[in-house]
Scaffold this active site. Structure first.
Site, PDB file in Angstrom:
ATOM      1  N   SER A 494       0.847  -1.286   0.007  1.00  0.00           N
ATOM      2  CA  SER A 494       0.025  -0.010  -0.113  1.00  0.00           C
ATOM      3  C   SER A 494       0.929   0.924   0.035  1.00  0.00           C
ATOM      4  O   SER A 494       1.571   1.378  -0.808  1.00  0.00           O
ATOM      5  CB  SER A 494      -1.001  -0.070   1.155  1.00  0.00           C
ATOM      6  N   ASP A 581      -8.366  -5.002  -6.370  1.00  0.00           N
ATOM      7  CA  ASP A 581      -7.904  -4.064  -5.108  1.00  0.00           C
ATOM      8  C   ASP A 581      -8.948  -2.876  -5.257  1.00  0.00           C
ATOM      9  O   ASP A 581      -8.860  -2.476  -6.450  1.00  0.00           O
ATOM     10  CB  ASP A 581      -6.597  -3.710  -5.410  1.00  0.00           C
ATOM     11  N   HIS A 613      -6.920  -5.770  -1.618  1.00  0.00           N
ATOM     12  CA  HIS A 613      -5.795  -5.122  -1.304  1.00  0.00           C
ATOM     13  C   HIS A 613      -4.986  -5.727  -0.330  1.00  0.00           C
ATOM     14  O   HIS A 613      -5.034  -5.706   0.833  1.00  0.00           O
ATOM     15  CB  HIS A 613      -6.197  -3.646  -0.582  1.00  0.00           C
TER      16      HIS A 613
END
Length: 659
Positions: A494, A581, A613
């Site tokens: 991320s 995601d 994600h």
């Protein structure tokens, strides 16, 4: 119970109070490395929760290779059985309700985070879909022992940007409107009678307005404004059962967020707990009485302030016996049965039951039994402070390899960026250290828990001062002999993935290679494609990262996007991405990959078609880590467990053509 207790993964184990785990076979111990299966495979048992009446214990464990909910009668492990039978993604979130024997759980489709809700009667097996996954998202908002046959759920079915609140009748499975959010509040808090108490709304300048419920007029009335500078360090976290008091984490008029009790009848506030070095981050209340038991803060390590002497006596006695940081992860409604998580940086993760009346502590129960033979090979984590070039102290965590591969190091960057790294057992630190790499995790500016000045210092500093902090940490590690400057890899997920890309583009000579896991490459497209239900956070996001609706904002976002500087990349890159995601779209990985291919810069790109994600499925997590391990071995020359089996068992697709 509201807490900010840290858990490296879903945790806890279920057996009777006096039981201990048994081992039916002797595991072969690998002399070269701790197997990935041990570090990242499905746990033997995890996510333990005692039913409020103390009759049942539920937990998560693999059933036919997929994580499912299991239930047993309390104290009778021989009654354990799976009560869900998912064969695809697995189940990761569930709660007991106060209707005896009834669970509620959520599930999405292949990582899209559009969660549906389901109820389950563990005695009859009656399973009901309450909201459908895949198109809208639903969550559990509140459960209450005062209204045991109902729960409050929230769903964005009416408006994808904002959540409405409904009461679910657990007997009939019917829902009725509790609060239709036509005023676009970011969030609403209810008391245990399901009366609305407080709401908040985000403003265009990044501030937020707090509203209180007027029961006579049956509407929310504006009460106060939280300035932008306090917007991420001030929030309502709980209310008393009767709704007369609100508990706030509040940084207004101070730097570090304190726990503040707000008496709504007198309209007076008082500071209940504070810490000069860090924010108060969590609190725990008795599930039945609502009495505040403790508040916790976290600088280098956790600190607790107690508000109940009996609870403190039991808790401190347990910590002394276990010589570990202990968290209470579940309680029966009467507070007499506890589940404990004992966190040590270099010991296998252990869990315990505790009986308050008899003061009985169970034998240790292990998240992964196969880790026990490797316990002596785990590496201790050190908490350190690293000075930044402009005067901040960066709370960081270092794990040194027992058998080093040269002077190699992995800089492991946390996501968020509004999150933090903690002191405790970390499977990624242990894995990388076992393979021969020192590991360093840094709480760079914008990390949470260290006050608003430190957090706000990260505003519009993606790829600049936030990245400078990481470079300062690398230089510190080199200066102190923990790393060779030519043998450092940057890796993260991320925001950590963005940091990896920034490392190769903004500081192209610093790192030997980078691993980008679901990281954004183009900040403008990132901000233009956030999930619709992030709408209440959008103004804050624009002020902290950059505003794609203005010319100046677009210019800043382009300048800070690694994609813009792709031609500067000199070192190898591995990209790992989930196809579904919803936060960092697949296009973020596609863009940087396509640009590198067009410029004939070497890059490896692996897509997981059934993930979002991050990698929730154990097979995919092990496959991604196997590929990462092979990549690291190429450039840092550490130990390598054969990867073929784990990659083959995963859904990994190696991308070889422009997307």
């Amino acid at each position: 119970m509201k807490t900010a207790l840290k858990m490296p993964f879903l945790a806890a184990l279920v057996l009777s109070m006096s039981a201990c785990q048994t081992f039916t076979k002797k595991e072969a111990v690998n002399a070269e490395y701790i197997p990935r299966e041990v570090l990242f495979g499905n746990p033997d048992i995890t996510g333990i929760k005692i039913s409020p009446d103390g009759k049942y214990v539920a937990y998560l464990s693999a059933h036919k290779g997929v994580l499912n909910i299991w239930v047993q009668d309390f104290g009778k492990p021989e009654t354990a059985k799976p009560v869900t039978h998912d064969t695809k993604r697995g189940i990761f979130r569930y709660n007991w309700t106060y209707t005896p024997g009834t669970l509620i759980f959520s599930q999405d489709v292949a990582g899209d985070e559009n969660f549906g809700l389901y109820t389950l009667n563990v005695a009859t097996g009656d399973l009901n879909e309450i909201t459908k996954p895949g198109k809208v998202t639903s969550q559990i908002a509140e459960t209450s022992h005062l209204r045991p046959n109902e729960v409050v759920i929230m769903t964005n079915e009416r408006d994808p940007r904002f959540f409405d609140y409904k009461i679910l009748n657990l007997a009939t499975k019917a829902t009725t409107d509790l609060f239709t959010n036509t005023e676009n509040y970011a969030g609403i808090i209810f008391d245990k009678n399901y009366h609305p108490i407080l709401a908040s709304k985000s403003n265009k300048d990044g501030s937020s307005t707090i509203f209180l419920w007027n029961s006579a007029n049956k509407k929310f009335v504006k009460k106060t404004v939280v300035p932008f500078e306090d917007s991420m360090t001030s929030t309502a976290v709980d209310v008393s059962h009767d709704g007369s008091k609100v508990y706030l984490l509040d940084s207004r008029q101070r730097d570090k967020a304190a726990l503040v009790e707000w008496d709504l009848k007198s309209d007076k506030t008082k500071v209940v707990a504070s810490d000069d070095r860090s924010d108060i981050q969590g609190l725990q209340m008795h599930p039945q009485t609502g009495k505040l038991l403790w508040a916790s803060s976290y600088y280098l390590k956790r600190d607790i302030q107690f508000f109940d002497k009996d609870f403190q006596k039991h808790f401190e006695s347990i910590e002394k016996k276990l010589d570990a940081e202990v968290n209470v992860t579940s309680m029966s409604l009467d507070g007499n049965q506890w589940v404990l998580f004992a966190d040590s940086t270099d010991k296998p993760v252990a869990f315990y039951f505790y009986d308050v009346k008899t003061q009985t502590l169970s034998q240790p129960l292990y998240h992964t039994k196969a880790m026990i033979p490797y316990g002596h090979r785990l590496s201790a984590m050190e908490a350190v402070e690293i000075p930044s070039r402009d005067g901040f102290q960066l709370v960081s965590y270092l794990t040194q390899a027992r058998k080093q591969a040269g002077k190699s190091m992995v800089l492991l960057v946390h996501g968020g960026p509004w999150g933090r790294d903690d002191y405790g057992y970390n499977p990624y630190h242990q894995w990388l250290a076992d393979r021969g790499y020192n590991v360093l995790s840094v709480n760079f500016r914008a990390s949470t828990g260290f006050g608003k000045k430190f957090l706000n210092a990260g505003d519009k500093q993606w790829g600049r001062k936030m990245h400078d902090d990481l470079i300062d940490a690398v230089n510190w590690a080199v200066k102190n002999g923990y790393a060779d400057p030519n043998e450092v890899v940057i890796m993260g997920g991320s925001y950590g993935g963005y940091a990896a890309l920034a490392g190769l583009t903004f500081t192209p000579d610093t790192f030997a290679a980078a691993v980008d896991i679901v990281g954004p490459s183009n900040l403008e497209t990132l901000l233009n494609t956030v999930p619709p239900y992030w709408e209440s956070f959008r103004a804050n996001l624009y002020k902290r990262v950059g505003d794609p609706t203005t010319a100046a904002g677009k210019k800043l976002l382009k300048e800070r996007s690694p994609l813009t500087h792709v031609n500067k990349i000199k070192k190898p890159l591995l990209i790992l991405q989930g196809a579904n995601d919803p936060r960092v779209k697949k296009a973020e990985a596609d863009q940087i990959y396509n640009a590198m291919v067009a410029k004939k810069i070497p890059v490896e790109y692996v897509l997981f078609p059934d993930e979002g994600h991050g990698f929730a499925k154990a097979a995919n997590n092990m496959g991604a880590n196997a590929l990462t391990e092979e990549f690291l071995q190429k450039y840092l020359k550490g130990r390598l467990e054969p990867i073929e089996a784990h990659v083959k068992a995963s859904s990994a697709q190696v991308i070889t053509t422009p997307q």
